[in-house]
Design a protein around this motif. Sequence first.
Motif, short mmCIF file in Angstrom:
data_model
loop_
_atom_site.label_atom_id
_atom_site.label_comp_id
_atom_site.label_asym_id
_atom_site.label_seq_id
_atom_site.Cartn_x
_atom_site.Cartn_y
_atom_site.Cartn_z
N UNK A 63 51.32 32.78 36.47
CA UNK A 63 50.08 33.63 35.64
C UNK A 63 50.11 35.00 37.08
N UNK A 64 50.19 36.27 35.68
CA UNK A 64 49.94 37.43 36.21
C UNK A 64 48.82 37.96 35.94
N UNK A 65 48.40 38.64 37.02
CA UNK A 65 46.96 39.63 36.64
C UNK A 65 47.52 41.55 37.72
N UNK A 66 47.30 42.32 37.11
CA UNK A 66 47.79 43.45 37.13
C UNK A 66 46.04 44.21 37.47
N UNK A 67 45.83 45.31 38.76
CA UNK A 67 45.12 45.74 38.90
C UNK A 67 45.65 46.94 39.17
N UNK A 68 44.69 48.16 37.91
CA UNK A 68 45.44 49.56 38.30
C UNK A 68 44.78 50.90 38.55
N UNK A 69 44.90 51.65 39.17
CA UNK A 69 44.38 53.31 38.94
C UNK A 69 43.27 53.16 39.94
N UNK A 70 42.73 51.90 40.54
CA UNK A 70 41.72 51.57 41.34
C UNK A 70 42.26 52.77 42.90
N UNK A 71 40.88 52.54 44.14
CA UNK A 71 41.50 52.76 45.10
C UNK A 71 40.55 52.06 45.92
N UNK A 72 41.31 51.13 46.68
CA UNK A 72 41.31 49.70 47.28
C UNK A 72 40.54 50.67 48.83
N UNK A 73 39.48 49.95 49.60
CA UNK A 73 38.98 49.74 50.64
C UNK A 73 39.59 49.13 51.16
N UNK A 74 40.27 48.87 52.17
CA UNK A 74 39.77 47.63 53.79
C UNK A 74 39.01 48.33 54.62
N UNK A 75 38.86 47.37 56.13
CA UNK A 75 38.34 47.53 56.69
C UNK A 75 38.82 48.58 57.59
N UNK A 76 40.14 49.25 57.09
CA UNK A 76 40.74 50.61 57.96
C UNK A 76 41.32 51.69 57.34
N UNK A 77 41.83 51.07 56.46
CA UNK A 77 42.00 52.04 55.54
C UNK A 77 41.31 52.13 53.91
N UNK A 78 41.85 53.05 52.76
CA UNK A 78 41.32 53.48 51.64
C UNK A 78 42.43 54.32 50.84
N UNK A 79 43.12 53.90 50.12
CA UNK A 79 44.24 54.72 49.48
C UNK A 79 44.41 53.91 47.58
N UNK A 80 44.87 55.42 46.96
CA UNK A 80 45.04 55.01 46.19
C UNK A 80 46.43 54.05 45.32
N UNK A 81 45.84 52.99 44.71
CA UNK A 81 47.25 51.82 44.27
C UNK A 81 46.67 51.15 43.16
N UNK A 82 47.88 49.85 42.93
CA UNK A 82 47.99 49.45 42.19
C UNK A 82 47.90 47.82 42.69
N UNK A 83 47.83 46.87 42.35
CA UNK A 83 48.14 45.33 42.95
C UNK A 83 48.15 44.26 41.89
N UNK A 84 49.27 43.24 42.12
CA UNK A 84 49.72 42.72 41.71
C UNK A 84 49.44 41.12 41.87
N UNK A 85 48.76 40.66 41.07
CA UNK A 85 48.41 38.77 41.64
C UNK A 85 49.27 38.26 41.14
N UNK A 86 49.76 37.18 41.34
CA UNK A 86 50.61 36.12 41.28
C UNK A 86 50.73 34.45 41.40
N UNK A 87 50.12 34.13 40.77
CA UNK A 87 49.10 32.90 40.85
C UNK A 87 48.41 32.31 42.53
N UNK A 88 47.50 33.56 42.33
CA UNK A 88 46.08 33.66 42.85
C UNK A 88 46.67 34.41 44.13
#
Length: 424
Positions: free
Chosen positions: A1-26
């Motif tokens: 099972x694959x989920x692709x999140x595209x075109x978002x701006x990722x925010x973590x506790x230390x960083x912020x950047x534009x990127x895609x994320x691929x999730x496989x098997x959770x």
Amino acid sequence: MKTLVKNGTIVTSTNEFAADILIEDEKISMIASHIDVEADTVIDAAGKYVLPGGVDNHSHFEALNTDGVTTNAGYDTTWVALKGGTTTIVDFCTNEPGMDMMESLEYRLNVRSKGKLAPDMAIHAVCTDFRGEETLDEIPKLVEAGVPTMKLFLAYKPTPLYMDDYKYLRFLERASQVGMTMMVHAENPDVLDYERNKMAEAGCLDPKYHYMTRPPYGEAEAVARSIKFADAMDCPLCIVHVSCIEAAEVIQEARAKGSLVIGETCPHYLVLDKHKMDDPDFDQAARWVCSPPLRDEEDREYLWKCLNHDWLSIVGSDNSSIPLYQKHWGEGDFRKIPNGCPGAGDRLNALWTYGVEKGKITRQKLVDVYATLPAKLNGIFPQKGTIDIGTDGDLVIFDPEYRGTVTVESNPTGVEYNVYEGCE
């Protein structure tokens, strides 16, 4: 099972950047500026922030009253946390009637919550049946079982929740030996008894006397004492639901001197005003009765400042979804109103709207206090609380352009009311 999140701006506790994320098997398997793969689900997050799923350090679902009667809404209402961007709750596990802490842990995980949970769940232990060495010997067993935290109540005398100084010291000593972090509800019980009974004897019994009889000095004294005892036993400490300037200042000073203490506050202390309890309609006023009580505007502003400077480190909801019919048990005597407010689904919205949008905290700080540090405290980081290769694919896609007003219909709580009703 694959989920692709595209075109978002990722925010973590230390960083912020534009990127895609691929999730496989959770699990997150890839983060890149552009990912072009076949996926079962593709989500376009253009114009949105992608945050790690929230970790709520402080929830009370299906909590037991001291008489063994279920008080709060059950685990079948935990879906309200997901609606508010929380993908992991850390729930408090009190002793089930006739069970020790380890037995209660097994019962809560495998019976009480089985098949009902919407988010993931971790556990804080809570002792409500102290049996001396027998109880203390459970502490290393709890840590071994994946429960690195325990909460003790310095208030609520003389219920089974209450821990006197002797018991508290013994717990701190044993917890220190195995690396457990102790959490405390810090209010001086004798101050509360004195203030509350004096007011009741004068015939002052409406809900507003709840906040008038739980003074900041009682909270600050208990915070100071709990830190001094923890320092003496060399035990890490978390002061939960800090509500006022005086208590926050004690934590700030202790951290500056090197004490192993962190502080948690809650959205209702950052957003709501104690005068909600002035409403002459008991049905309205009793909704906001929680402990410690709501405070004043200057307290709210100081708590935001504390979060920004890491004098306070975590924001937990302290979700206590108490039905109105149970609140009415205290009609005619504020001392009998069950304490607690729902809020598991409102934490992220409150932090964003009244923190980020008003320039009181950054987006990175929001992620830190709502996801990253709670995950670290509870031993589930980096599996939870951040966005990285190999972490759980628990994501929140947040639309910063959305505008709305809180209602119990749009922001459900599992009970008949929402204490943030009417807030932007």
